[in-house]
Design a protein around this motif. Structure first.
Motif, PDB file in Angstrom:
ATOM      1  N   UNK A 159      25.567  37.702  45.512  1.00  0.00           N
ATOM      2  CA  UNK A 159      26.473  36.760  44.847  1.00  0.00           C
ATOM      3  C   UNK A 159      27.046  37.258  43.529  1.00  0.00           C
ATOM      4  N   UNK A 160      26.302  38.122  42.793  1.00  0.00           N
ATOM      5  CA  UNK A 160      26.788  38.610  41.494  1.00  0.00           C
ATOM      6  C   UNK A 160      26.447  40.091  41.326  1.00  0.00           C
ATOM      7  N   UNK A 161      27.190  40.981  41.954  1.00  0.00           N
ATOM      8  CA  UNK A 161      26.903  42.408  41.823  1.00  0.00           C
ATOM      9  C   UNK A 161      27.119  42.892  40.388  1.00  0.00           C
ATOM     10  N   UNK A 162      26.152  43.600  39.805  1.00  0.00           N
ATOM     11  CA  UNK A 162      26.272  44.047  38.410  1.00  0.00           C
ATOM     12  C   UNK A 162      27.464  44.965  38.149  1.00  0.00           C
ATOM     13  N   UNK A 163      27.920  45.680  39.169  1.00  0.00           N
ATOM     14  CA  UNK A 163      29.065  46.581  38.978  1.00  0.00           C
ATOM     15  C   UNK A 163      30.372  45.953  39.488  1.00  0.00           C
ATOM     16  N   UNK A 164      30.468  44.644  39.419  1.00  0.00           N
ATOM     17  CA  UNK A 164      31.649  43.950  39.958  1.00  0.00           C
ATOM     18  C   UNK A 164      32.946  44.474  39.374  1.00  0.00           C
ATOM     19  N   UNK A 165      33.002  44.629  38.075  1.00  0.00           N
ATOM     20  CA  UNK A 165      34.235  45.080  37.430  1.00  0.00           C
ATOM     21  C   UNK A 165      34.638  46.464  37.935  1.00  0.00           C
ATOM     22  N   UNK A 166      33.685  47.364  38.071  1.00  0.00           N
ATOM     23  CA  UNK A 166      33.985  48.704  38.549  1.00  0.00           C
ATOM     24  C   UNK A 166      34.481  48.687  39.998  1.00  0.00           C
ATOM     25  N   UNK A 167      33.870  47.838  40.813  1.00  0.00           N
ATOM     26  CA  UNK A 167      34.269  47.751  42.225  1.00  0.00           C
ATOM     27  C   UNK A 167      35.699  47.261  42.342  1.00  0.00           C
ATOM     28  N   UNK A 168      36.018  46.185  41.638  1.00  0.00           N
ATOM     29  CA  UNK A 168      37.366  45.624  41.697  1.00  0.00           C
ATOM     30  C   UNK A 168      38.404  46.643  41.221  1.00  0.00           C
ATOM     31  N   UNK A 169      38.084  47.355  40.165  1.00  0.00           N
ATOM     32  CA  UNK A 169      39.027  48.350  39.650  1.00  0.00           C
ATOM     33  C   UNK A 169      39.214  49.501  40.630  1.00  0.00           C
ATOM     34  N   UNK A 170      38.115  49.956  41.243  1.00  0.00           N
ATOM     35  CA  UNK A 170      38.202  51.077  42.184  1.00  0.00           C
ATOM     36  C   UNK A 170      39.098  50.740  43.370  1.00  0.00           C
ATOM     37  N   UNK A 171      38.957  49.522  43.900  1.00  0.00           N
ATOM     38  CA  UNK A 171      39.780  49.122  45.042  1.00  0.00           C
ATOM     39  C   UNK A 171      41.245  49.018  44.629  1.00  0.00           C
ATOM     40  N   UNK A 172      41.518  48.383  43.494  1.00  0.00           N
ATOM     41  CA  UNK A 172      42.898  48.235  43.029  1.00  0.00           C
ATOM     42  C   UNK A 172      43.545  49.595  42.754  1.00  0.00           C
ATOM     43  N   UNK A 173      42.805  50.470  42.066  1.00  0.00           N
ATOM     44  CA  UNK A 173      43.363  51.773  41.705  1.00  0.00           C
ATOM     45  C   UNK A 173      43.699  52.609  42.940  1.00  0.00           C
ATOM     46  N   UNK A 174      42.982  52.356  44.035  1.00  0.00           N
ATOM     47  CA  UNK A 174      43.218  53.132  45.254  1.00  0.00           C
ATOM     48  C   UNK A 174      44.396  52.604  46.078  1.00  0.00           C
ATOM     49  N   UNK A 175      44.917  51.426  45.698  1.00  0.00           N
ATOM     50  CA  UNK A 175      45.937  50.779  46.509  1.00  0.00           C
ATOM     51  C   UNK A 175      45.368  50.061  47.720  1.00  0.00           C
ATOM     52  N   UNK A 176      44.062  49.801  47.688  1.00  0.00           N
ATOM     53  CA  UNK A 176      43.389  49.144  48.799  1.00  0.00           C
ATOM     54  C   UNK A 176      43.331  47.636  48.652  1.00  0.00           C
ATOM     55  N   UNK A 177      42.436  47.021  49.396  1.00  0.00           N
ATOM     56  CA  UNK A 177      42.325  45.569  49.383  1.00  0.00           C
ATOM     57  C   UNK A 177      40.926  45.149  49.804  1.00  0.00           C
ATOM     58  N   UNK A 178      40.693  43.850  49.806  1.00  0.00           N
ATOM     59  CA  UNK A 178      39.445  43.265  50.302  1.00  0.00           C
ATOM     60  C   UNK A 178      39.725  42.498  51.580  1.00  0.00           C
ATOM     61  N   UNK A 179      38.840  42.637  52.553  1.00  0.00           N
ATOM     62  CA  UNK A 179      38.870  41.854  53.774  1.00  0.00           C
ATOM     63  C   UNK A 179      37.537  41.130  53.926  1.00  0.00           C
ATOM     64  N   UNK A 180      37.544  39.995  54.590  1.00  0.00           N
ATOM     65  CA  UNK A 180      36.303  39.282  54.872  1.00  0.00           C
ATOM     66  C   UNK A 180      36.168  39.071  56.376  1.00  0.00           C
ATOM     67  N   UNK A 181      34.925  38.949  56.827  1.00  0.00           N
ATOM     68  CA  UNK A 181      34.659  38.746  58.254  1.00  0.00           C
ATOM     69  C   UNK A 181      33.733  37.553  58.433  1.00  0.00           C
ATOM     70  N   UNK A 182      33.942  36.829  59.521  1.00  0.00           N
ATOM     71  CA  UNK A 182      33.137  35.653  59.816  1.00  0.00           C
ATOM     72  C   UNK A 182      31.862  36.055  60.558  1.00  0.00           C
ATOM     73  N   UNK A 183      30.971  35.088  60.694  1.00  0.00           N
ATOM     74  CA  UNK A 183      29.733  35.337  61.438  1.00  0.00           C
ATOM     75  C   UNK A 183      30.029  35.640  62.910  1.00  0.00           C
TER      76      UNK A 183
END
Length: 374
Positions: free
Chosen positions: A299-323
């Motif tokens: 729920x609260x990854x300590x490196x959240x800021x780094x993760x979000x920046x890495x994805x944005x800087x790469x031109x990528x995105x986030x996807x989610x999947x259901x059960x």
């Protein structure tokens, strides 16, 4: 002894520094995770065919030399699933998950720090990281304690015990487990093998991308899909991409597509809201929704800021999947001859219909660790 170039931790949040051989497990100013001051050398593709067949073949890029207690980790197969998507079979690692890449680095660091500083190793995990740390500690002859949530798969806890580690079950979720381990981390003689706070783990997971770079003949696919809970594989991948690009070994950087379970997707929510970090912790936190993808239910990854920046800087995105998507993906892969645990199929669940260009998904943990999802 540690070589001079690998002796300094640096806090990415406030710039604090500390020597590796005398540092606390987290930044003493802000309590956040460390990064490592390390300049990776240039790995020459032509030199690789004559080297050891493990992740240690990329010696110039690693902050530690080959371990005295390795298990042949790395160099997992890459197989095509569709014309556009290939899978890297990291569930074929010695302890059946990709976490071996980072665990071997942490345990080797603990061993090199010596018995005067390290009398026991502790780790916290939803199962796979703890299993990997326990296995490498057994190999290195280091006492090990692993903290896990009370609902951890019995097959994973059995594996941890089989390696001789002491198991500590914690009432509550993954976050409660991390808090329990951190409370013990400051005890004298303890090395906290945190796959989240210690950057040596990321320097191990980055070999995933070095292997892809070698497999693709000195380039990378257009897209790398990566499961994200604490983000250790994604951040390792981003680190490798930066090193390869910085050393002139690739001309273009791949987009990073981060995948979370819809039930526990704080980073995806923050990303699509345009946020740079997670919102402040509420006074009364809501319970984490259950998900088959227990390994990324953070729920609260300590490196959240780094993760979000890495994805944005790469031109990528986030996807989610259901059960339901996780269940279907696990069964689909099994029908193709690949039995993978639900967390490990998350990227395939998100990318199975991908047609936009070459992409690679990791299959991170073996199905034998949890069984077939109901």
């Amino acid at each position: 002894m540690l070589t001079p170039m690998t002796t300094t931790y640096r806090c990415p949040a406030d710039g604090a520094r500390a020597p590796v051989d005398a540092a606390p497990w987290c930044c003493p100013r802000c309590g956040g995770p460390w990064d490592l001051d390390f300049d990776a050398g240039s790995v020459q593709l032509a030199a690789l065919p004559h080297r050891v067949d493990s992740l240690w073949r990329y010696a110039e890029a690693l902050p530690l030399g080959p371990p005295s207690a390795g298990l042949g980790e790395g160099r997992t197969p890459l197989v095509a699933l569709t014309p556009s998507v290939s899978a890297k079979l990291d569930f074929l690692m010695p302890t059946l998950s990709f976490k071996d890449r980072g665990a071997v680095m942490l345990v080797e660091l603990a061993r090199r720090l010596g018995p005067e500083r390290v009398r026991r190793v502790i780790a916290d995990s939803s199962g796979n990281a703890g299993t990997a740390v326990a296995a490498y500690c057994a190999r290195a002859g280091l006492p090990c304690v692993v903290y896990v949530p009370e609902a951890t798969s019995p097959k994973k806890t059995e594996q941890i015990r089989a390696h001789g580690a002491r198991l500590e079950r914690v009432a509550g979720d993954r976050e409660a487990t991390a808090l329990a381990a951190r409370a013990a981390a400051d005890e004298p003689g303890t090395f906290y093998a945190s796959h989240v706070h210690n950057p040596y783990f990321l320097h191990g997971t980055k070999t995933y991308v070095y292997e892809l770079w070698e497999e693709y003949g000195g380039r990378l696919p257009e897209t790398l899909a990566l499961p994200v809970g604490n983000g250790t594989l994604l951040l390792g991948a981003a680190l490798a991409v930066a090193e390869l690009y910085g050393n002139g070994l690739i001309g273009e950087r791949p987009a990073l597509v981060a995948v979370q379970a819809e039930a526990v997707s704080p980073l995806a929510t923050a990303f699509h809201a345009g946020a740079d970090d997670l919102p402040p912790r509420r006074e009364t936190a809501t319970a984490t929704a259950p998900t088959l993808a227990e390994g990324i239910a953070i729920p609260r990854p300590p490196r959240a800021r780094q993760i979000l920046r890495a994805v944005r800087d790469s031109g990528g995105t986030f996807l989610t999947v259901t059960e339901n998507q996780l269940r279907a993906a696990q069964r689909d892969l099994a029908a193709r001859g690949l039995f993978v645990e639900p967390t490990g199929v998350a990227c395939w669940a998100a990318m199975s219909g991908w047609t936009d260009g070459p992409a690679v998904v990791p299959l991170c943990g073996a199905g034998a660790k949890t069984g077939l999802s109901a």
